[in-house]
Design an enzyme around this catalytic site. Structure first.
Site, PDB file in Angstrom:
ATOM      1  NE  ARG A   1      -8.218  -5.719   2.380  1.00  0.00           N
ATOM      2  CZ  ARG A   1      -9.207  -6.599   2.288  1.00  0.00           C
ATOM      3  NH1 ARG A   1      -9.395  -7.500   3.228  1.00  0.00           N
ATOM      4  NH2 ARG A   1     -10.028  -6.572   1.246  1.00  0.00           N
ATOM      5  CE1 TYR A  23      -3.930  -2.020   0.633  1.00  0.00           C
ATOM      6  CE2 TYR A  23      -3.233  -2.369   2.896  1.00  0.00           C
ATOM      7  CZ  TYR A  23      -4.107  -2.621   1.867  1.00  0.00           C
ATOM      8  OH  TYR A  23      -5.163  -3.466   2.075  1.00  0.00           O
ATOM      9  CG  ASP A  74     -14.661  -6.550  -2.461  1.00  0.00           C
ATOM     10  OD1 ASP A  74     -14.890  -6.654  -1.240  1.00  0.00           O
ATOM     11  OD2 ASP A  74     -13.552  -6.197  -2.910  1.00  0.00           O
TER      12      ASP A  74
HETATM   13  O1  KDG Z   1     -11.283  -6.353  -1.604  1.00  0.00           O
HETATM   14  C1  KDG Z   1     -10.276  -6.188  -2.502  1.00  0.00           C
HETATM   15  C2  KDG Z   1      -9.509  -5.105  -1.837  1.00  0.00           C
HETATM   16  O2  KDG Z   1      -8.612  -5.617  -0.923  1.00  0.00           O
HETATM   17  C3  KDG Z   1      -8.706  -4.222  -2.548  1.00  0.00           C
HETATM   18  O3  KDG Z   1      -8.868  -4.140  -3.852  1.00  0.00           O
HETATM   19  C4  KDG Z   1      -8.335  -2.939  -1.902  1.00  0.00           C
HETATM   20  O4  KDG Z   1     -10.127  -2.203  -0.571  1.00  0.00           O
HETATM   21  C5  KDG Z   1      -8.979  -2.569  -0.651  1.00  0.00           C
HETATM   22  C6  KDG Z   1      -8.133  -2.559   0.523  1.00  0.00           C
HETATM   23  O5  KDG Z   1      -8.172  -1.560   1.197  1.00  0.00           O
HETATM   24  O6  KDG Z   1      -7.439  -3.532   0.801  1.00  0.00           O
END
Ligand code: KDG
Length: 319
Positions: A171, A107, A262
């Protein structure tokens, strides 16, 4: 008639993925895509013929416009996006794994424009034009002001009598599990439909056992009317109105699995709106399987493909 079936919001980043199965380290060419759980759901719903509205906060530059254009192209209403001239848009470098090499996500999103979305800058009257609100734990993790947006949206949706879905979407690169479970639990309890992976149920809430035991424990703990656990390759299970239904996943030739969860949510909600848990599971799994066959986060499946696959028609040649 409501203007929108579903309103959702959250950060969507520019997604850069190496071409030709290369790793991030070796790549010399990237595919330009977008990545955002909530916009992925909005696109999935829109492709199924429902009216969806997604918003975020984006810098009004070519990157921000590219992100919204990719989402708008599927018919999603992006008119509520909060534009700013300052700051930067988030970027996600996503390298697709090929077993045994795992998928790698880097990220570049800290302090992004989206992470500065705050409840005062949103026009919450948008919820009065909708039937359903969809939110995720990712937005809660982004910043205190984003978390406040989720809390505000849920409170306003309740006032305006919308139904609500919540996807835990943990996450690990955004926050530790102990903090996530503490902050998310009260929000999850407000939802009518709760989505979680079985891994998140175990890692965040110590819910263990068979899929049936897990979904029953989750439904009891969070008190949601419909509680859904996705089980990876095993399919998904729902506990709805006191009954448990489980469905196996499809055999997939996987091209890109990012966004499959999703797509599942989009397909599942389509069945939820028809008040049919069995169809919801089938549509969710079909939509998710179809998504994995195409590159990028966004689903390109059509309603007729989803209905056919959900009904068991998976002929490989269509003439
Ligand atoms: O759900 C898929 C997502 O992981 C991705 O595309 C990006 O929303 C996202 C994230 O913040 O991880």
């Amino acid at each position: 008639m409501s203007k929108y079936h579903v309103v959702t919001f959250g950060e969507t980043m520019l997604r850069l993925s190496p071409k030709n199965n290369k790793t991030l380290e070796q790549a010399d060419e990237f595919e330009v895509l977008c990545a955002g759980s909530e916009s992925n759901v909005a696109v999935a719903l829109s492709r199924l013929g429902l009216r969806s509205c997604w918003f975020s906060r984006l810098v009004n530059n070519p990157v921000g416009r590219r992100i919204t254009n990719m989402i708008r192209a599927h018919g999603v209403d992006v008119s509520q996006v909060r534009w700013t001239d300052e700051g930067r848009n988030g970027v996600a470098f996503m390298e697709l794994g090929a077993p045994p090499r795992s998928t790698e996500v880097v990220y570049d999103r800290a302090g992004s424009a989206a992470s500065r979305l705050d409840p005062e800058s949103v026009d919450w009257s948008v919820l009065k034009k909708a039937k359903h609100l969809h939110v995720t734990g990712i937005t809660v993790a982004l910043s205190p002001s984003c978390a406040e947006c989720v809390t505000t949206a849920i409170a306003r949706a309740k006032e305006d009598r919308l139904t609500i879905s919540f996807d835990v979407n943990y996450r690990q690169k955004l926050w530790p599990p102990g903090r996530a479970s503490e902050v998310l639990e009260p929000l999850m309890k407000e939802a009518d439909v709760l989505f979680m992976t079985s891994d998140d149920a175990e890692d965040l809430f110590a819910i263990k056992g068979s899929a049936e035991k897990m979904v029953e424990a989750a439904a009891a703990r969070f008190g949601t009317k419909w509680t859904v656990l996705t089980l990876g390759g095993e399919g998904a299970i729902v506990r709805a109105e006191g009954k448990t239904l489980k469905e196996a996943g499809h055999t997939v030739q996987e091209i890109d699995r990012i966004g499959a969860g999703d797509a599942f949510v989009g397909g599942f909600l389509y069945g939820y709106f028809k008040d049919d848990p069995d169809k919801a599971l089938k549509y969710g799994l079909a939509m998710s399987a179809l998504k994995m066959t195409t590159p990028g986060d966004l689903s390109f499946a059509t309603l007729s493909q989803v209905l056919a696959l959900a009904a068991g028609d998976n002929k490989s040649v269509k003439r």
